[in-house]
Motif scaffolding. Sequence first.
Motif, PDB file in Angstrom:
ATOM      1  N   VAL A  16      18.663  75.287  -3.575  1.00  7.78           N
ATOM      2  CA  VAL A  16      18.827  74.182  -4.531  1.00  7.78           C
ATOM      3  C   VAL A  16      18.467  72.853  -3.884  1.00  7.78           C
ATOM      4  O   VAL A  16      17.782  72.016  -4.483  1.00  7.78           O
ATOM      5  CB  VAL A  16      20.272  74.151  -5.067  1.00  7.78           C
ATOM      6  N   SER A  17      18.904  72.646  -2.642  1.00  7.64           N
ATOM      7  CA  SER A  17      18.608  71.393  -1.945  1.00  7.64           C
ATOM      8  C   SER A  17      17.111  71.229  -1.717  1.00  7.64           C
ATOM      9  O   SER A  17      16.573  70.108  -1.815  1.00  7.64           O
ATOM     10  CB  SER A  17      19.344  71.355  -0.603  1.00  7.64           C
ATOM     11  N   LEU A  30      15.597  70.073  -5.090  1.00 10.38           N
ATOM     12  CA  LEU A  30      15.993  68.726  -5.492  1.00 10.38           C
ATOM     13  C   LEU A  30      15.490  67.662  -4.522  1.00 10.38           C
ATOM     14  O   LEU A  30      15.407  66.478  -4.886  1.00 10.38           O
ATOM     15  CB  LEU A  30      17.518  68.652  -5.608  1.00 10.38           C
ATOM     16  N   LEU A  75      21.689  64.273  -6.712  1.00 13.66           N
ATOM     17  CA  LEU A  75      21.845  65.567  -7.382  1.00 13.66           C
ATOM     18  C   LEU A  75      22.242  66.659  -6.394  1.00 13.66           C
ATOM     19  O   LEU A  75      22.969  67.587  -6.747  1.00 13.66           O
ATOM     20  CB  LEU A  75      20.550  65.944  -8.098  1.00 13.66           C
ATOM     21  N   ALA A 128      25.331  69.039  -6.832  1.00 10.58           N
ATOM     22  CA  ALA A 128      25.129  70.487  -6.814  1.00 10.58           C
ATOM     23  C   ALA A 128      25.991  71.144  -5.745  1.00 10.58           C
ATOM     24  O   ALA A 128      26.576  72.217  -5.965  1.00 10.58           O
ATOM     25  CB  ALA A 128      23.654  70.809  -6.566  1.00 10.58           C
ATOM     26  N   TYR A 129      26.112  70.488  -4.586  1.00 10.95           N
ATOM     27  CA  TYR A 129      26.942  71.032  -3.510  1.00 10.95           C
ATOM     28  C   TYR A 129      28.393  71.143  -3.961  1.00 10.95           C
ATOM     29  O   TYR A 129      29.053  72.163  -3.732  1.00 10.95           O
ATOM     30  CB  TYR A 129      26.846  70.142  -2.273  1.00 10.95           C
ATOM     31  N   ILE A 146      28.640  73.926  -6.879  1.00 11.28           N
ATOM     32  CA  ILE A 146      28.391  75.294  -6.411  1.00 11.28           C
ATOM     33  C   ILE A 146      29.470  75.745  -5.435  1.00 11.28           C
ATOM     34  O   ILE A 146      29.996  76.868  -5.531  1.00 11.28           O
ATOM     35  CB  ILE A 146      27.000  75.397  -5.763  1.00 11.28           C
TER      36      ILE A 146
END
Length: 242
Positions: A48-49, A52, A62, A66-67, A70
């Motif tokens: 994800v990172s 983004l 973001l 997200a971190y 999740i």
Amino acid sequence: MLNHGLENREYIKLPEGVDIAITPAGVVARSYAYLIDFIILGLVLIAVSSVLAFLGDAGQGLILIAYFVISWGYNILYEMENGQTPGKKRLKIRVVQDNGLPASFSQIVVRNLLRPADMLPIGYFLGLVVMLFNNRFKRIGDWAAGTMVIYEDELEARPELSKGQVHVPTVSLTTEEQLAVLAFAERHDELSDARRHELARILAESFATDENNIEWQLLSYARHYAGQVNDNTGYPPQEGKP
């Protein structure tokens, strides 16, 4: 609740009068499950990172969001479905209430929100210490939420008992005594005469009865525990033929 010796198995009586057997999951199994989940969670966050990061400054914000979502939602999302994260499923363990029933959503949330307390001062140290000092291996989050982690025992089909007369015991037996009677009936034909008589005499003490036809009585009680109904077989059988 009854404890089952060295196996650390416990029998819990539900409000419906049914006994269920549970085996608390120990530190090793839970540690392996946590390691698997940690690796999966890390891979997801990295993926994800990486995506983004292409969004520049907005992507950095973001990534933080997200971190948070999740890392906090991973365990809650999986455990609220069936009490198992991928790691727990791999180790065949699951989260349940202290009475053995499925954990509720609120209990799942509480046990996961208190993970930071278990991680004090570093690396789940406090949680591990707490787990080692109780026979259900409950961490702080489990104590607060009223949950525990147990092994997902695979159900084994019990041998089918021979048909015959069924009698309801005149005394109330504990779950372990009932299981002993069932085990005797299931292995009856495999045992020698001397061994059958020896075991029957031991089991007869639970019924406060004499040893006359005790083998036949034990078989009839076992059929009752196995859910059989009477087929009008004569009583008692011929000597030596229970």
